[in-house]
Structures are given as structure tokens and as C-alpha cells.
Design a protein around this motif. Sequence first.
Motif, short mmCIF file in Angstrom:
data_model
loop_
_atom_site.label_atom_id
_atom_site.label_comp_id
_atom_site.label_asym_id
_atom_site.label_seq_id
_atom_site.Cartn_x
_atom_site.Cartn_y
_atom_site.Cartn_z
N SER A 211 50.04 37.12 34.06
CA SER A 211 50.70 36.56 35.23
C SER A 211 49.64 36.12 36.12
N ILE A 212 48.39 36.55 36.03
CA ILE A 212 47.18 36.13 36.83
C ILE A 212 46.91 34.87 35.87
N GLY A 241 42.10 30.84 45.29
CA GLY A 241 41.30 31.51 44.26
C GLY A 241 40.94 32.82 44.76
N ARG A 242 40.58 33.06 46.03
CA ARG A 242 40.16 34.35 46.47
C ARG A 242 41.34 35.33 46.54
N GLN A 243 42.48 34.91 46.66
CA GLN A 243 43.86 35.90 47.04
C GLN A 243 44.71 35.54 45.62
N ILE A 244 44.03 35.41 44.44
CA ILE A 244 44.79 35.34 43.23
C ILE A 244 45.57 36.76 43.14
N MET A 245 44.98 37.87 43.52
CA MET A 245 45.72 39.11 43.01
C MET A 245 46.75 39.25 43.71
N ASP A 246 46.83 38.63 45.19
CA ASP A 246 47.96 38.99 45.82
C ASP A 246 49.20 37.72 45.79
N VAL A 305 42.70 48.48 33.27
CA VAL A 305 42.25 48.01 34.43
C VAL A 305 41.23 47.16 34.07
N LYS A 306 40.11 47.36 33.33
CA LYS A 306 39.30 46.48 32.94
C LYS A 306 39.68 45.06 32.83
N GLU A 307 40.81 45.01 31.73
CA GLU A 307 41.34 43.69 31.40
C GLU A 307 41.79 42.96 32.54
N GLN A 312 41.34 38.64 36.53
CA GLN A 312 41.10 38.14 38.04
C GLN A 312 39.80 37.28 38.17
N ARG A 313 38.68 37.83 37.52
CA ARG A 313 37.50 37.19 37.87
C ARG A 313 37.40 35.97 37.28
#
Length: 380
Positions: A211-212, A241-246, A305-307, A312-313
Motif C-alpha cells: 500500500s505504501i 512524502g513525510r506523512q506517507i505512513m498516515d 517491521v523492517k520490510e 516507507q524510507r
Amino acid sequence: MGTRGVEGAYQGALRAFQNPMLDLLHRTYAPFVVTVLAMMFTPERPAVAVADAHAEIADALDQLRAAGYGDDGDQPMPAGNARDLCRQWVHAGWLVRQVSDGVEVYRLSAHGVGALEVAGRVGGARTRVSESRVRTLLEAVERLAQDADPDVMARMARLQTEIDQRRRELDRLERGGAVETVDDDQLLEAAENVLHLARELPADFARVAESIKAMQRDVVADLRQDVRPTGEVLREYLERGRQIMDATPEGRAFAGALRLIGDPAQIDDLWNLLRTVLRHGFTALMPETQRRELAEVARRIEQGVKEVLAAQRQASHVITTQVRNHDPMRDRQVDELLRDVMSGFHTWVPGSRHGAAVAPLRRLPVADVGHLRQNMSDTR
């Protein structure tokens, strides 16, 4: 049974079977695909180099065909070589091809992970309605009710009840009371419930990462179509880009889970708890595969979690780079050039043969500009 109800349910089933996960399990060659993917991708090996994958799949095909599979209609085997099969599986959405540390690799998609989990659950031991599973459900409902209830007095009353129960148990143990033991059957049921819950995590992590990446593609596509000057779009897209996780429901759900599993100390505690469980005698009654799977629960969580964090990065880096190099005019020219190239391929490929040579462009074409004016008085 109403006609409209039947039709609506049937349409929903049709949409469900268009999902790549169910499509994989519905294919003629599903047993071969599930077997190969399950053997090739493991918790210790989530990514496989493209060349290695092709070699391993070709070897599996040769072994099964040599054993007689595929000779009759009851046990069909796919046609084509390993490279063609992998290309089909990528197109179907079961595999993802990407570059990792400069090497092209295959990874299971979320649909692929889900299909393997379903096949393994159906083909293995059936899960049972046990005390552990029911208790997990009841505790989840209780926690949901507590989190949804904003009444301070009710919350305080519940906490006081819990404190009283713990104090009575502590007093009993201090007076020399024995610790209540749990029989091996109940422990086995609880371990099976843990494995059942853990098996769903890899697909969940993969869905978050995908999804990311999908959101990253959407942002980059929006940016390339944005005709505003760079100065106007810079802040907006950098913030995205900074708020990609949300930006996705999966990302927001993962952010909540990360508060529980993101601390290395919590992962270390999980490792210690699993070692305690595996030292217990009841685990000798478990199959070796289940003991190994139980021992790897913490590693699979850590790896998932690492993946997700790596996705995200990567997405933030790609969006930031695209924003800083944003040039609407150049982007349109590149898009037009790529469309011309693809159009040329569509024209050339149907009439070409495998291995056909392509004449290289040895020099740039010379523009025919006709006669240039040589002085100010030359009107030609």
C-alpha cells in the motif's frame, strides 16, 4: 430467496474470485505454484535472486516431470520454462520483482503470501474451537469495550476490580499456595492459537508495504501531471512524502501496531517468552515443523517491521527526489518520448522474430532547413 439478493451475492463472489489470491488457488496448476513458492520463500529467505529463482523452478519442473507428473490429465504441469512462469506470476500479482542492494529479486506479494497461508491451513491440521481461541476473542471484545467507553468512573471501577483480584492471588501465593498448573492439552491448544495468529502476520506486513508503494506511485504520477511551478508544489509534495505512513488505512493501522512491536526491548522480551515456552515439556508433543514455526515468530515479526519501514524510507526518498527535480516541461517531454518509444515497439514487435537484430542509430538525422539568410538585406 430473492432474485436481487442472489444476484448481489453472486456478483460479490465474482469480484472475490478476481482477487489474485483466490485466482492462484483456483488455477489448474495451483498445486505446483503453491509447492514451488512455499519451498522457495521461507521466513529466513523472504527474497530470492531472479537467477536463483529461475534455476530452482526449472529444477523442480524437471524433477516432477521425471517422476511422471504431468503425463496424465489428473496431474497437469505448466508448460513453458521457469522464466516464462515467473513472468506470468508477476503479471498475475503473486510475485513482485524489484531491485534490492543492486540485485534483481523476487518477493511474494501480499496475495501470494495469503494464498500460501490458506493452502497451508487447509492442508495441515484443522484449527479447533479451543479455550485459548475463545479467550482471545473475549479478551479482544473486552478491550474494545473498554477503549470505546469514555466513562472515567467505569474505567476506575474495572481497574480496582483487577487490582483486588491480583492482590488476592498474590496473598495466596505468599501464604504458600501452589501455582495452578495447566495440562498439556490446553498448552497445545494455546500454542496452536499462537501459530494461527502468527501465520496471518506476513500477509498483513506485505499488504502494508504494498500500500505504501502504491501510494508512492500515485504521488509521483500526480506530481508528473501537476503543471504548477516547482515553488508552488514543493511544500505540498514534500509534506506528502513525510506523512506517507498516515496516507493509507494499512499504514495507519501499522503505525498503531508499531507502538507495540517497534521497541527492540519488546522483541527481546518476546524472544525470551518463546524460549520459555519451547523449554516446556509439552512442546515435545508438537510436530517439528510447528516447534520451528513457534521459535521463528519473533523473527517473522521483526522481519515484517523492517520490510515495512524500508518501504516507507524508499517511498519518502523517491517522492523527495522527484519533488526536488520537478520540471513540468521536461516531464511532459519525457512522457511524450516514452509514448513514442512504446508506440514504436508495438509496431515493430508483431512483425519481428525472436533474436531479430535492430539496426542502431549511428548518427542523428540532419534537419533540412533550406536556405538561411546570409545578410540583413537578403529577403529570400
